[in-house]
Enzyme design. Sequence first.
Site, short mmCIF file in Angstrom:
data_model
loop_
_atom_site.label_atom_id
_atom_site.label_comp_id
_atom_site.label_asym_id
_atom_site.label_seq_id
_atom_site.Cartn_x
_atom_site.Cartn_y
_atom_site.Cartn_z
N PRO A 47 0.49 -1.42 -0.20
CA PRO A 47 -0.13 0.38 0.09
C PRO A 47 1.27 0.90 -0.12
O PRO A 47 2.36 1.90 1.00
CB PRO A 47 -0.36 0.10 0.97
CG PRO A 47 -1.01 -1.14 1.83
CD PRO A 47 0.67 -2.11 1.11
N GLU A 48 0.87 2.27 -0.42
CA GLU A 48 1.43 3.18 -0.98
C GLU A 48 0.31 4.22 -0.21
O GLU A 48 -0.21 4.12 0.93
CB GLU A 48 1.32 4.04 -2.05
CG GLU A 48 2.22 2.55 -3.05
CD GLU A 48 3.09 3.19 -4.58
OE1 GLU A 48 3.23 4.13 -4.32
OE2 GLU A 48 2.58 2.18 -5.43
N LYS A 107 4.12 5.74 4.87
CA LYS A 107 3.59 4.07 5.15
C LYS A 107 2.95 3.52 6.67
O LYS A 107 2.69 2.42 6.90
CB LYS A 107 4.38 3.26 4.41
CG LYS A 107 4.29 4.26 2.50
CD LYS A 107 5.44 2.93 1.69
CE LYS A 107 5.42 3.09 0.73
NZ LYS A 107 6.10 1.45 -0.60
N ARG A 112 11.89 -3.18 -6.71
CA ARG A 112 10.80 -3.51 -7.46
C ARG A 112 10.57 -3.37 -8.51
O ARG A 112 11.58 -2.69 -9.14
CB ARG A 112 9.90 -1.97 -6.67
CG ARG A 112 9.66 -2.05 -5.07
CD ARG A 112 8.92 -4.00 -4.99
NE ARG A 112 7.68 -3.57 -4.51
CZ ARG A 112 6.45 -3.19 -4.58
NH1 ARG A 112 6.74 -2.42 -3.56
NH2 ARG A 112 5.08 -3.75 -5.40
#
Length: 268
Positions: free
Chosen positions: A2-3, A52, A254
């Site tokens: 989740p950002e 976050k 990523r």
Amino acid sequence: MPEGHTIHRLAKDHTAHFVGRSVRLTSPQGRFADGARLLDGRALLRVEPYGKHLFYDFGAERVLHVHLGLYGSFTPGSQPAPEPRGLVRLRLETSETYVDLRGPTACELLDPAGVARVRDRLGPDPLRRDGAATEFARRLLRRSTPLGAALMDQAVVAGVGNVYRAESLFLLRLSPFVPARSIGEQHALAAWALLQRLLRAGVRAGRIVTTDPAHRARRSGPARADDAHYVYRRTGLQCRVCATPVRTEVMAGRNLHWCPGCQSGSDG
Ligand SMILES: [Zn+2]
């Protein structure tokens, strides 16, 4: 993962449902049993999102810190709450609602010094009022790492993840491969303003949509999932703007997506 927009939405939801009430806390899985016991029955004073991270202030110098990480999630519901299923690290409940937390990277009880240690590791958060463009620029322009790696560094900017990294660099037409420090203050400030706009839109919509309707396959109505982004997860597909195939490679752990045509100097 989740950002920031998701975390800020969760903070709003949890504020609405739990702040000002006495909250029951349990750890059905047992891994947070001691912490839950210390907080159980206390009134929640406020929920504060930062990047976050989520901080739940229960007063008396007791703060619950949650970081969802890659696999964490909250599942909300109304009372009566069902028997906990799976590995529920923490259940928060009032007489009306409950929320189950599973798989977080962090779920811990902190004192104010502990909170300060976490916060000190974080750069400014574009969704917060105290998020400062100049501080972001200062931190970004000190980095000699590639721009695409620096944007994922939570000490540079808090709350930006893989989708916002890819989409913001595309919209800025900046190569992810140039050293962060080389882009100059004007571009850094523009990046902050864009991130602020994109993240705010994400909070409002509950999803990340960066495309202009004119660049979508379907130009009317809400963007479908496959029309929502310019480069993120569009490897091999034609760029919506210049038709060059979108490329991907791992950067900062990523998959980074970018358009070599639009983001000049980015042949990788
Ligand atoms: Zn392009």
